[in-house]
Design a protein around this motif. Structure first.
Motif, PDB file in Angstrom:
ATOM      1  N   TYR A   1       0.850  -1.190   0.000  1.00  0.00           N
ATOM      2  CA  TYR A   1       0.000   0.000   0.000  1.00  0.00           C
ATOM      3  C   TYR A   1       0.884   1.237   0.000  1.00  0.00           C
ATOM      4  O   TYR A   1       1.604   1.509   0.949  1.00  0.00           O
ATOM      5  CB  TYR A   1      -0.907  -0.013   1.230  1.00  0.00           C
ATOM      6  CG  TYR A   1      -1.912   1.121   1.259  1.00  0.00           C
ATOM      7  CD1 TYR A   1      -3.143   0.983   0.635  1.00  0.00           C
ATOM      8  CD2 TYR A   1      -1.616   2.313   1.915  1.00  0.00           C
ATOM      9  CE1 TYR A   1      -4.069   2.013   0.658  1.00  0.00           C
ATOM     10  CE2 TYR A   1      -2.537   3.351   1.947  1.00  0.00           C
ATOM     11  CZ  TYR A   1      -3.766   3.195   1.318  1.00  0.00           C
ATOM     12  OH  TYR A   1      -4.681   4.214   1.344  1.00  0.00           O
ATOM     13  N   ASN A   2       0.830   2.004  -1.086  1.00  0.00           N
ATOM     14  CA  ASN A   2       1.620   3.229  -1.221  1.00  0.00           C
ATOM     15  C   ASN A   2       0.739   4.416  -0.820  1.00  0.00           C
ATOM     16  O   ASN A   2      -0.134   4.847  -1.579  1.00  0.00           O
ATOM     17  CB  ASN A   2       2.105   3.384  -2.668  1.00  0.00           C
ATOM     18  CG  ASN A   2       3.053   4.555  -2.833  1.00  0.00           C
ATOM     19  OD1 ASN A   2       2.836   5.625  -2.275  1.00  0.00           O
ATOM     20  ND2 ASN A   2       4.103   4.357  -3.621  1.00  0.00           N
TER      21      ASN A   2
ATOM     22  N   ASP B  84       1.252   7.659  -0.412  1.00  0.00           N
ATOM     23  CA  ASP B  84       1.332   8.867  -1.239  1.00  0.00           C
ATOM     24  C   ASP B  84       0.557   8.694  -2.547  1.00  0.00           C
ATOM     25  O   ASP B  84      -0.133   9.613  -2.998  1.00  0.00           O
ATOM     26  CB  ASP B  84       2.787   9.224  -1.538  1.00  0.00           C
ATOM     27  CG  ASP B  84       3.522   9.711  -0.298  1.00  0.00           C
ATOM     28  OD1 ASP B  84       2.851  10.182   0.635  1.00  0.00           O
ATOM     29  OD2 ASP B  84       4.768   9.598  -0.257  1.00  0.00           O
ATOM     30  N   HIS B  85       0.698   7.521  -3.148  1.00  0.00           N
ATOM     31  CA  HIS B  85       0.004   7.251  -4.411  1.00  0.00           C
ATOM     32  C   HIS B  85      -1.510   7.377  -4.237  1.00  0.00           C
ATOM     33  O   HIS B  85      -2.192   8.026  -5.036  1.00  0.00           O
ATOM     34  CB  HIS B  85       0.363   5.851  -4.917  1.00  0.00           C
ATOM     35  CG  HIS B  85      -0.531   5.370  -6.026  1.00  0.00           C
ATOM     36  ND1 HIS B  85      -0.418   5.838  -7.316  1.00  0.00           N
ATOM     37  CD2 HIS B  85      -1.560   4.476  -6.023  1.00  0.00           C
ATOM     38  CE1 HIS B  85      -1.335   5.259  -8.071  1.00  0.00           C
ATOM     39  NE2 HIS B  85      -2.042   4.427  -7.314  1.00  0.00           N
ATOM     40  N   PHE B  86      -2.042   6.750  -3.172  1.00  0.00           N
ATOM     41  CA  PHE B  86      -3.486   6.767  -2.966  1.00  0.00           C
ATOM     42  C   PHE B  86      -3.984   8.150  -2.554  1.00  0.00           C
ATOM     43  O   PHE B  86      -5.086   8.555  -2.930  1.00  0.00           O
ATOM     44  CB  PHE B  86      -3.888   5.709  -1.935  1.00  0.00           C
ATOM     45  CG  PHE B  86      -3.954   4.323  -2.522  1.00  0.00           C
ATOM     46  CD1 PHE B  86      -5.063   3.916  -3.242  1.00  0.00           C
ATOM     47  CD2 PHE B  86      -2.893   3.436  -2.372  1.00  0.00           C
ATOM     48  CE1 PHE B  86      -5.133   2.654  -3.800  1.00  0.00           C
ATOM     49  CE2 PHE B  86      -2.953   2.172  -2.923  1.00  0.00           C
ATOM     50  CZ  PHE B  86      -4.077   1.768  -3.643  1.00  0.00           C
ATOM     51  N   ARG B  87      -3.173   8.880  -1.802  1.00  0.00           N
ATOM     52  CA  ARG B  87      -3.573  10.238  -1.443  1.00  0.00           C
ATOM     53  C   ARG B  87      -3.627  11.133  -2.678  1.00  0.00           C
ATOM     54  O   ARG B  87      -4.537  11.953  -2.833  1.00  0.00           O
ATOM     55  CB  ARG B  87      -2.617  10.813  -0.397  1.00  0.00           C
ATOM     56  CG  ARG B  87      -2.808  10.204   0.992  1.00  0.00           C
ATOM     57  CD  ARG B  87      -1.832  10.753   2.015  1.00  0.00           C
ATOM     58  NE  ARG B  87      -2.083  10.173   3.334  1.00  0.00           N
ATOM     59  CZ  ARG B  87      -1.344  10.418   4.409  1.00  0.00           C
ATOM     60  NH1 ARG B  87      -0.297  11.236   4.328  1.00  0.00           N
ATOM     61  NH2 ARG B  87      -1.638   9.852   5.564  1.00  0.00           N
ATOM     62  N   GLU B  88      -2.662  10.957  -3.565  1.00  0.00           N
ATOM     63  CA  GLU B  88      -2.657  11.738  -4.806  1.00  0.00           C
ATOM     64  C   GLU B  88      -3.847  11.361  -5.681  1.00  0.00           C
ATOM     65  O   GLU B  88      -4.479  12.217  -6.310  1.00  0.00           O
ATOM     66  CB  GLU B  88      -1.355  11.501  -5.569  1.00  0.00           C
ATOM     67  CG  GLU B  88      -0.137  12.161  -4.922  1.00  0.00           C
ATOM     68  CD  GLU B  88       1.172  11.720  -5.563  1.00  0.00           C
ATOM     69  OE1 GLU B  88       1.124  11.062  -6.617  1.00  0.00           O
ATOM     70  OE2 GLU B  88       2.240  12.035  -5.001  1.00  0.00           O
ATOM     71  N   GLN B  89      -4.155  10.071  -5.713  1.00  0.00           N
ATOM     72  CA  GLN B  89      -5.286   9.610  -6.512  1.00  0.00           C
ATOM     73  C   GLN B  89      -6.600  10.197  -5.990  1.00  0.00           C
ATOM     74  O   GLN B  89      -7.450  10.642  -6.769  1.00  0.00           O
ATOM     75  CB  GLN B  89      -5.352   8.076  -6.493  1.00  0.00           C
ATOM     76  CG  GLN B  89      -6.364   7.504  -7.489  1.00  0.00           C
ATOM     77  CD  GLN B  89      -6.336   5.982  -7.514  1.00  0.00           C
ATOM     78  OE1 GLN B  89      -5.430   5.359  -6.957  1.00  0.00           O
ATOM     79  NE2 GLN B  89      -7.326   5.387  -8.148  1.00  0.00           N
ATOM     80  N   TYR B  90      -6.747  10.224  -4.665  1.00  0.00           N
ATOM     81  CA  TYR B  90      -7.957  10.811  -4.090  1.00  0.00           C
ATOM     82  C   TYR B  90      -8.027  12.303  -4.403  1.00  0.00           C
ATOM     83  O   TYR B  90      -9.094  12.832  -4.736  1.00  0.00           O
ATOM     84  CB  TYR B  90      -8.001  10.601  -2.573  1.00  0.00           C
ATOM     85  CG  TYR B  90      -9.210  11.257  -1.927  1.00  0.00           C
ATOM     86  CD1 TYR B  90     -10.494  10.761  -2.135  1.00  0.00           C
ATOM     87  CD2 TYR B  90      -9.053  12.399  -1.131  1.00  0.00           C
ATOM     88  CE1 TYR B  90     -11.603  11.373  -1.570  1.00  0.00           C
ATOM     89  CE2 TYR B  90     -10.161  13.013  -0.559  1.00  0.00           C
ATOM     90  CZ  TYR B  90     -11.429  12.496  -0.778  1.00  0.00           C
ATOM     91  OH  TYR B  90     -12.526  13.109  -0.230  1.00  0.00           O
TER      92      TYR B  90
ATOM     93  N   ARG C 249      -6.895  13.819  -6.974  1.00  0.00           N
ATOM     94  CA  ARG C 249      -7.313  13.981  -8.373  1.00  0.00           C
ATOM     95  C   ARG C 249      -8.816  13.767  -8.523  1.00  0.00           C
ATOM     96  O   ARG C 249      -9.495  14.524  -9.224  1.00  0.00           O
ATOM     97  CB  ARG C 249      -6.546  12.995  -9.266  1.00  0.00           C
ATOM     98  CG  ARG C 249      -5.088  13.379  -9.499  1.00  0.00           C
ATOM     99  CD  ARG C 249      -4.499  12.604 -10.670  1.00  0.00           C
ATOM    100  NE  ARG C 249      -4.496  11.168 -10.434  1.00  0.00           N
ATOM    101  CZ  ARG C 249      -3.527  10.498  -9.837  1.00  0.00           C
ATOM    102  NH1 ARG C 249      -2.457  11.150  -9.388  1.00  0.00           N
ATOM    103  NH2 ARG C 249      -3.604   9.192  -9.677  1.00  0.00           N
TER     104      ARG C 249
ATOM    105  N   TRP D 287     -10.166   5.812   1.283  1.00  0.00           N
ATOM    106  CA  TRP D 287      -9.755   4.511   0.766  1.00  0.00           C
ATOM    107  C   TRP D 287     -10.134   3.372   1.713  1.00  0.00           C
ATOM    108  O   TRP D 287     -10.426   2.255   1.268  1.00  0.00           O
ATOM    109  CB  TRP D 287      -8.255   4.502   0.455  1.00  0.00           C
ATOM    110  CG  TRP D 287      -7.941   5.342  -0.741  1.00  0.00           C
ATOM    111  CD1 TRP D 287      -7.226   6.498  -0.779  1.00  0.00           C
ATOM    112  CD2 TRP D 287      -8.385   5.109  -2.092  1.00  0.00           C
ATOM    113  NE1 TRP D 287      -7.192   7.008  -2.053  1.00  0.00           N
ATOM    114  CE2 TRP D 287      -7.889   6.172  -2.883  1.00  0.00           C
ATOM    115  CE3 TRP D 287      -9.146   4.121  -2.699  1.00  0.00           C
ATOM    116  CZ2 TRP D 287      -8.141   6.268  -4.250  1.00  0.00           C
ATOM    117  CZ3 TRP D 287      -9.394   4.206  -4.069  1.00  0.00           C
ATOM    118  CH2 TRP D 287      -8.889   5.270  -4.819  1.00  0.00           C
TER     119      TRP D 287
END
Length: 329
Positions: free
Chosen positions: A2-3, A5-11, A13, A139
């Motif tokens: 689980y990354n 930063d990746h999921f926070r950036e995706q949210y 967007r 998430w």
């Protein structure tokens, strides 16, 4: 892996995408009145005259069916938000209510199939309260919905938990024919009185703390290492029976029962057997006092605050084991 930063950036967007359509998202406020008509025409003002400031491109007619449906969800979500966990001090803050509304609104945009259905607010609320970061809370809710979203699928001919209610009926008929017959005589054979318990996993039957404790117990007991990594819903069957003792220890107690009995057919989730355990706990009272469905609802309503979650789960496991042995014969 689980990354974060990746999921926070995706949210971020996804939220920005929603914000461009309806700027009130992320503003610390939320909607409780419609911003468009059913055919996509803008509603310029609400009762407080603020829609023109919040509506974004809702001030322009749209024919995009997805956009129309999503915008129609927004005020419904807002109305549910103000009713969510009203007894908790946390939601005396408009900012916290807005956080819940933002997450549910973004989720409704992401879930093209179901969107938003009342009750999702009850599932999302604990994530909003327990997790500070909004993206992380989103998430966690999204993952929970992967397990629970079928509960909210409704059509003109069926309700989301209908298959679970059918399984519950079969379970009670198998383990307690006398109680099942009594409920049938009361015109309760479809077990619709258990609809809410199953749909939102006892959130409204228990206090905030007790319901979360119950969730933790249930999901730990349903743990299956073969499906956890993909975040899929427990299938209610198809668990491999060729598991050795060492591997078996990794399974939750509920899944372990299935493996031990070698039962491979669909058997339902632990929540179904938890409702069955509640019915069995109230069996004598139901048989003696219930002369109509209103009595059934009232008797089951008395469980609020009076049910030991751990004992209820253990009783559910006992019923599940008994049911598996019976149907396998």
């Amino acid at each position: 892996m689980y990354n974060v930063d990746h999921f926070r950036e995706q949210y971020s967007r996804l939220k920005s995408e929603c914000q461009k359509m309806v700027p009130v998202i992320g503003s610390g406020e939320f909607l409780t009145t419609p911003i468009i008509t059913d055919d996509g025409q803008p509603i310029e003002e609400s009762a407080n005259g603020n829609i023109s400031n919040y509506g974004g491109d809702a001030n322009h007619a749209t024919s995009d069916k997805k956009v129309i449906q999503w915008k129609l969800f927004l005020h419904q979500i807002g109305l549910d938000v103000v009713r969510t966990d009203r007894s908790l001090v946390f939601y005396e803050s408009q900012a916290h209510q807005a956080k819940l509304w933002d997450i549910l609104s973004v989720y409704a945009w992401v879930d093209n199939d179901i969107g938003y259905v009342q009750g999702m607010n009850d599932i999302c609320s604990p994530m909003v309260i327990l997790i500070d970061d909004e993206a992380d809370a989103f998430w966690c809710f999204e993952r929970a919905m992967r397990r629970l979203r079928e509960n909210f699928r409704c059509s003109a001919s069926s309700i989301g938990v209908q298959s679970q209610l059918s399984t519950l009926s079969q379970v009670i008929k198998t383990i307690d024919p006398k109680l099942h017959q009594h409920l049938e005589d009361l015109d309760g054979g479809e077990y619709l009185f258990a609809f809410r318990m199953l749909m939102v996993l006892f959130r409204r039957e228990f206090s905030f703390v007790d319901s979360l404790y119950l969730w933790e117990l249930m999901w730990a007991m349903e743990y299956n290492p073969n499906i956890f990594s993909s975040y899929e819903v427990p299938s209610g069957g198809a668990t491999p029976s060729n598991v050795n003792d060492k591997e078996l220890k990794q399974y939750g107690k509920f899944e372990r029962n299935i493996v031990k009995t070698g039962y491979t057919e669909k058997h339902g989730a632990l929540s179904i057997f938890l409702v069955a355990s509640v019915l069995e706990t109230k069996q004598k009272q139901l048989l003696k006092e219930a002369t109509g469905l209103d009595d059934v609802v009232k008797i089951l309503g008395d469980i609020t605050g009076n049910l030991d979650a751990k004992k209820a789960c253990n009783e559910a496991l006992r019923i599940h084991k008994k049911y598996l042995k019976t149907v396998k014969q």
